[in-house]
Scaffold this motif. Structure first.
Motif, PDB file in Angstrom:
ATOM      1  N   TYR A 202       0.946  -1.166   0.139  1.00 28.58           N
ATOM      2  CA  TYR A 202      -0.040  -0.006   0.054  1.00 28.58           C
ATOM      3  C   TYR A 202       0.740   1.310   0.043  1.00 28.58           C
ATOM      4  N   PHE A 203       1.648   1.519   0.714  1.00 30.81           N
ATOM      5  CA  PHE A 203       2.776   2.629   0.829  1.00 30.81           C
ATOM      6  C   PHE A 203       4.203   2.495   0.229  1.00 30.81           C
ATOM      7  N   GLY A 204       4.541   1.407  -0.275  1.00 30.34           N
ATOM      8  CA  GLY A 204       6.000   1.095  -0.914  1.00 30.34           C
ATOM      9  C   GLY A 204       5.766   1.776  -2.375  1.00 30.34           C
ATOM     10  N   ILE A 205       6.991   2.503  -2.898  1.00 25.82           N
ATOM     11  CA  ILE A 205       7.068   2.923  -4.189  1.00 25.82           C
ATOM     12  C   ILE A 205       8.041   1.852  -5.197  1.00 25.82           C
ATOM     13  N   ARG A 206       7.333   1.487  -6.093  1.00 23.83           N
ATOM     14  CA  ARG A 206       7.909   0.642  -7.108  1.00 23.83           C
ATOM     15  C   ARG A 206       8.808   1.412  -7.963  1.00 23.83           C
ATOM     16  N   PRO A 207       9.836   1.020  -8.538  1.00 27.50           N
ATOM     17  CA  PRO A 207      10.858   1.713  -9.472  1.00 27.50           C
ATOM     18  C   PRO A 207       9.751   2.167 -10.627  1.00 27.50           C
ATOM     19  N   SER A 208       8.986   1.747 -11.114  1.00 27.99           N
ATOM     20  CA  SER A 208       8.117   2.329 -12.242  1.00 27.99           C
ATOM     21  C   SER A 208       7.171   3.356 -11.679  1.00 27.99           C
ATOM     22  N   GLU A 209       7.207   3.697 -10.488  1.00 29.10           N
ATOM     23  CA  GLU A 209       6.424   4.704  -9.841  1.00 29.10           C
ATOM     24  C   GLU A 209       7.280   5.818  -9.343  1.00 29.10           C
ATOM     25  N   ALA A 210       8.423   5.585  -9.481  1.00 26.35           N
ATOM     26  CA  ALA A 210       9.596   6.726  -8.802  1.00 26.35           C
ATOM     27  C   ALA A 210       9.591   7.791  -9.684  1.00 26.35           C
ATOM     28  N   PRO A 212      11.770  12.046  -9.365  1.00 23.64           N
ATOM     29  CA  PRO A 212      12.732  12.813  -8.903  1.00 23.64           C
ATOM     30  C   PRO A 212      12.232  13.227  -7.483  1.00 23.64           C
ATOM     31  N   THR A 213      11.087  13.377  -7.201  1.00 20.71           N
ATOM     32  CA  THR A 213      10.480  13.755  -5.736  1.00 20.71           C
ATOM     33  C   THR A 213       9.774  12.512  -5.027  1.00 20.71           C
ATOM     34  N   ARG A 214       9.814  11.538  -5.648  1.00 20.95           N
ATOM     35  CA  ARG A 214       9.253  10.382  -5.249  1.00 20.95           C
ATOM     36  C   ARG A 214      10.224   9.094  -5.602  1.00 20.95           C
ATOM     37  N   PRO A 215      11.064   8.890  -4.500  1.00 20.80           N
ATOM     38  CA  PRO A 215      12.078   7.732  -4.620  1.00 20.80           C
ATOM     39  C   PRO A 215      11.385   6.578  -4.247  1.00 20.80           C
ATOM     40  N   VAL A 216      12.190   5.372  -4.636  1.00 16.61           N
ATOM     41  CA  VAL A 216      11.785   3.941  -4.664  1.00 16.61           C
ATOM     42  C   VAL A 216      11.590   4.061  -3.108  1.00 16.61           C
ATOM     43  N   TYR A 217      10.715   3.250  -2.521  1.00 14.99           N
ATOM     44  CA  TYR A 217      10.512   2.852  -1.095  1.00 14.99           C
ATOM     45  C   TYR A 217      10.211   1.558  -1.044  1.00 14.99           C
ATOM     46  N   ARG A 252       6.925   4.538  11.712  1.00 15.57           N
ATOM     47  CA  ARG A 252       7.887   5.082  10.523  1.00 15.57           C
ATOM     48  C   ARG A 252       7.730   4.126   9.272  1.00 15.57           C
ATOM     49  N   GLY A 253       7.434   2.743   9.414  1.00 20.30           N
ATOM     50  CA  GLY A 253       7.205   1.865   8.332  1.00 20.30           C
ATOM     51  C   GLY A 253       6.512   2.707   7.337  1.00 20.30           C
ATOM     52  N   VAL A 254       5.278   3.416   7.798  1.00 20.58           N
ATOM     53  CA  VAL A 254       4.270   3.824   6.878  1.00 20.58           C
ATOM     54  C   VAL A 254       4.531   5.480   6.743  1.00 20.58           C
ATOM     55  N   SER A 255       4.930   6.193   7.790  1.00 18.80           N
ATOM     56  CA  SER A 255       5.290   7.545   7.697  1.00 18.80           C
ATOM     57  C   SER A 255       6.408   7.962   6.791  1.00 18.80           C
ATOM     58  N   ASP A 256       7.365   6.891   6.803  1.00 19.46           N
ATOM     59  CA  ASP A 256       8.564   7.268   5.812  1.00 19.46           C
ATOM     60  C   ASP A 256       8.243   7.276   4.281  1.00 19.46           C
ATOM     61  N   SER A 257       6.902   6.635   4.040  1.00 23.84           N
ATOM     62  CA  SER A 257       6.737   6.346   2.856  1.00 23.84           C
ATOM     63  C   SER A 257       6.582   7.910   1.811  1.00 23.84           C
ATOM     64  N   PRO A 258       7.076   8.084   0.840  1.00 30.81           N
ATOM     65  CA  PRO A 258       7.113   9.212  -0.053  1.00 30.81           C
ATOM     66  C   PRO A 258       5.918   9.658  -0.325  1.00 30.81           C
ATOM     67  N   ILE A 259       4.674   8.903  -0.242  1.00 34.81           N
ATOM     68  CA  ILE A 259       3.256   9.251  -0.616  1.00 34.81           C
ATOM     69  C   ILE A 259       2.493   9.523   0.717  1.00 34.81           C
ATOM     70  N   VAL A 260       3.364   9.575   1.802  1.00 36.20           N
ATOM     71  CA  VAL A 260       2.595   9.910   3.278  1.00 36.20           C
ATOM     72  C   VAL A 260       3.037  11.056   3.670  1.00 36.20           C
ATOM     73  N   ALA A 261       2.173  12.100   4.167  1.00 35.32           N
ATOM     74  CA  ALA A 261       2.160  13.332   4.346  1.00 35.32           C
ATOM     75  C   ALA A 261       2.947  13.533   6.017  1.00 35.32           C
ATOM     76  N   SER A 262       2.245  12.694   7.072  1.00 31.02           N
ATOM     77  CA  SER A 262       3.092  12.665   8.293  1.00 31.02           C
ATOM     78  C   SER A 262       2.618  11.360   8.853  1.00 31.02           C
ATOM     79  N   ASP A 263       2.875  11.340   9.994  1.00 32.28           N
ATOM     80  CA  ASP A 263       2.531  10.136  11.094  1.00 32.28           C
ATOM     81  C   ASP A 263       1.056  10.185  11.625  1.00 32.28           C
ATOM     82  N   MET A 264       0.456  11.322  11.455  1.00 32.37           N
ATOM     83  CA  MET A 264      -0.719  11.331  12.096  1.00 32.37           C
ATOM     84  C   MET A 264      -1.912  11.522  11.226  1.00 32.37           C
TER      85      MET A 264
END
Length: 276
Positions: A202-210, A212-217, A252-264
């Protein structure tokens, strides 16, 4: 994000009737109730760029509770962890006055796409543009509940078999009911444990989705802590007012995702419905 005051919420909410039927004596194995309503809500979303409730400030709500002998369909209510409550199909394995053990089948995770969650509208969110759609899960599991006066304990362990992430999820809740004059107030504490594969799906980023502002995660196992408060108030014999507020914190497993704004993440809702 446009904020909705409590007064505006009440003016925006139009209640739809609850459809219920008395059980005829010859069909005592059946019981059912379907509740329809409209809710005004306000949200601080977990997702980057999400418009929250600006697109759909008022939404219909649906609750289904149907049972036949030990089989049931239910919509868990009064837990403001998401706007759309999931429905559970289940079978009572064991139950007495205090304990209940059920086999359950349900969907715990919402669809996530370029437009955010389903309640966020249909327009593409720029921060999410280019991501693939994450499907909702289909999970089987066991739920154990204990009912003790004004306390309720629940724990669910489920595994996805839909092919979305194919791993386990655990959620546990403690509810405490307070009666204050005509108010029925419920305090809720919750804990969700998410597997690495769930978070990555749900929150990981694949290489095909990366970008410059959304790194692989690659997602990591995570948890969510939840606190909620909800209240019911009978305006009169037929009208019922529901108020609710919930806040969730993610690790942090979720909040560190490049598509997540914060942990709240926070959600508030006002609902008015007609009951007969």
């Amino acid at each position: 994000m446009r904020r909705i005051t409590a007064a505006a919420c009440l003016l925006a909410c139009l209640a739809l009737p609850v459809l219920a039927e008395e059980q005829p004596k010859e069909q005592s194995d059946w019981s059912w109730q379907i509740s329809l309503g409209l809710s005004a809500w306000d949200e601080k979303s977990l997702l980057k760029g999400s418009p929250g409730n600006s697109e759909l400030p008022v939404l219909p709500t649906l609750q289904i509770d149907v049972s036949y002998k030990d089989f049931f369909v239910e919509t868990p209510s009064r837990r403001l962890t998401s706007l759309s409550n999931y429905a559970l199909l289940g079978y009572h394995i064991y139950q007495d006055e205090q304990w209940q053990i059920d086999a359950i089948n349900g969907s715990y995770m919402p669809i996530l796409s370029e437009t955010g969650y389903s309640q966020h509208g249909l327009e593409v969110i720029e921060e999410l543009r280019g991501i693939e759609e994450r499907d909702s899960d289909g999970s089987l599991g066991i739920r154990i509940q204990r009912f003790d006066a004004n306390r309720h304990y629940s724990i669910e362990i489920a595994r996805d078999f839909s092919g979305s992430y194919n791993d386990f999820l655990l959620q546990a809740y403690y509810n405490y009911i307070i009666q204050a004059r005509n108010w029925d107030i419920q305090l809720t504490l919750g804990l969700n444990l998410y597997s690495r594969d769930l978070v990555d799906y749900y929150f990981g980023i694949r290489p095909s989705e990366a970008t410059p502002t959304r790194p692989v995660y690659q997602g990591k196992a995570a948890y969510r802590l939840h606190f909620g408060i909800s209240s019911l108030y009978p305006i009169n014999e037929k009208w019922l007012l529901e108020l609710g507020f919930g806040v969730s914190q993610y690790s942090r497993g979720v909040s560190d995702s490049p598509i997540v704004a914060s942990d709240m993440e926070t959600l508030g809702m006002v609902n008015v419905r007609y009951v007969f």
